[in-house]
Design an enzyme around this catalytic site. Structure first.
Site, PDB file in Angstrom:
ATOM      1  N   LYS A   1       0.822  -1.209   0.000  1.00  0.00           N
ATOM      2  CA  LYS A   1       0.000   0.000   0.000  1.00  0.00           C
ATOM      3  C   LYS A   1       0.866   1.274   0.000  1.00  0.00           C
ATOM      4  O   LYS A   1       2.085   1.195   0.202  1.00  0.00           O
ATOM      5  CB  LYS A   1      -0.937  -0.068   1.211  1.00  0.00           C
ATOM      6  CG  LYS A   1      -1.895  -1.279   1.150  1.00  0.00           C
ATOM      7  CD  LYS A   1      -2.858  -1.301   2.335  1.00  0.00           C
ATOM      8  CE  LYS A   1      -3.804  -2.491   2.249  1.00  0.00           C
ATOM      9  NZ  LYS A   1      -4.796  -2.493   3.358  1.00  0.00           N
TER      10      LYS A   1
ATOM     11  N   HIS B   1      -1.981  -5.596   1.460  1.00  0.00           N
ATOM     12  CA  HIS B   1      -3.275  -6.263   1.254  1.00  0.00           C
ATOM     13  C   HIS B   1      -3.011  -7.727   0.933  1.00  0.00           C
ATOM     14  O   HIS B   1      -2.023  -8.052   0.278  1.00  0.00           O
ATOM     15  CB  HIS B   1      -3.997  -5.618   0.069  1.00  0.00           C
ATOM     16  CG  HIS B   1      -5.191  -6.397  -0.409  1.00  0.00           C
ATOM     17  ND1 HIS B   1      -6.424  -6.277   0.181  1.00  0.00           N
ATOM     18  CD2 HIS B   1      -5.326  -7.335  -1.392  1.00  0.00           C
ATOM     19  CE1 HIS B   1      -7.274  -7.109  -0.426  1.00  0.00           C
ATOM     20  NE2 HIS B   1      -6.624  -7.750  -1.387  1.00  0.00           N
TER      21      HIS B   1
HETATM   22  P1  CMP Z   1      -7.442  -4.743   4.302  1.00  0.00           P
HETATM   23  O1  CMP Z   1      -7.933  -5.759   5.272  1.00  0.00           O
HETATM   24  O2  CMP Z   1      -6.339  -5.038   3.369  1.00  0.00           O
HETATM   25  O3  CMP Z   1      -8.693  -4.180   3.472  1.00  0.00           O
HETATM   26  C1  CMP Z   1      -9.634  -3.322   4.091  1.00  0.00           C
HETATM   27  C2  CMP Z   1      -8.898  -2.160   4.675  1.00  0.00           C
HETATM   28  O4  CMP Z   1      -9.673  -1.213   5.351  1.00  0.00           O
HETATM   29  C3  CMP Z   1      -7.931  -2.678   5.747  1.00  0.00           C
HETATM   30  O5  CMP Z   1      -6.942  -3.460   5.158  1.00  0.00           O
HETATM   31  C4  CMP Z   1      -7.496  -1.364   6.333  1.00  0.00           C
HETATM   32  O6  CMP Z   1      -6.574  -0.683   5.483  1.00  0.00           O
HETATM   33  C5  CMP Z   1      -8.830  -0.614   6.324  1.00  0.00           C
HETATM   34  N1  CMP Z   1      -9.473  -0.740   7.630  1.00  0.00           N
HETATM   35  C6  CMP Z   1     -10.000  -1.848   8.188  1.00  0.00           C
HETATM   36  N2  CMP Z   1     -10.509  -1.576   9.405  1.00  0.00           N
HETATM   37  C7  CMP Z   1     -10.309  -0.261   9.604  1.00  0.00           C
HETATM   38  C8  CMP Z   1     -10.619   0.631  10.665  1.00  0.00           C
HETATM   39  N3  CMP Z   1     -11.251   0.201  11.756  1.00  0.00           N
HETATM   40  N4  CMP Z   1     -10.259   1.915  10.538  1.00  0.00           N
HETATM   41  C9  CMP Z   1      -9.643   2.356   9.424  1.00  0.00           C
HETATM   42  N5  CMP Z   1      -9.312   1.547   8.365  1.00  0.00           N
HETATM   43  C10 CMP Z   1      -9.650   0.268   8.470  1.00  0.00           C
END
Ligand code: CMP
Length: 139
Positions: A11, A117
């Protein structure tokens, strides 16, 4: 459905901090072969489509802003049991909860800016790979 491929993005925070090399080294050392790789930048429309499943979440706007603020490294990775093994390698979504030695424990700053990711299913690995790569770019 193939079970030996997953999709990843390093990312924007990983690219900004100069962590492309160290993270790719962790990935290949763990036995993943790189089947596709590129530096690219998502548009707002790209990020909204890629993360459509999170559209109703309170962090959606922040997520789109973060994922579009600079280049990412997109990659297709190949290894037996790729999806599960890669999610183990990257660790929990929240780096505070990620296991020692995982990529997020080592390189992620917060649950929002979590460095990498990893696809959550074989089906999504295929969809996400096709989102970022043309067929001739995957080897
Ligand atoms: P990923 O699981 O790769 O894909 C969804 C993304 O949303 C996650 O990584 C984080 O980058 C973001 N994310 C998930 N939960 C939160 C949260 N509670 N607050 C902010 N960003 C989040």
């Amino acid at each position: 459905m193939r079970t030996d491929r997953t999709f990843t993005m390093l990312k924007p925070d990983s690219v900004e901090k100069g962590n492309i090399g160290p993270i790719l080294e962790k990935i290949t050392s763990a036995g993943f072969k790189i089947a596709a790789l590129k530096l690219t930048q998502m548009t707002k429309a790209d990020a909204e489509a890629f993360y459509a499943v999170h559209k109703a979440r309170p962090f959606f706007g922040e997520l789109v802003e973060y994922m579009t603020r600079g280049p990412i490294v997109a990659a297709v990775l190949e290894k037996e049991n790729a999806v599960e093994d890669f999610r183990t390698l990257i660790g929990a979504t929240n780096p505070a909860e990620a296991a020692e030695g995982t990529i997020r424990k080592l390189y992620a700053a917060s649950i929002g800016e979590n460095a990498v990711h990893g696809s959550d299913s074989d089906e999504n690995a295929e969809i996400e790979s096709q989102f970022h790569f043309a067929g001739r770019e995957i080897f």
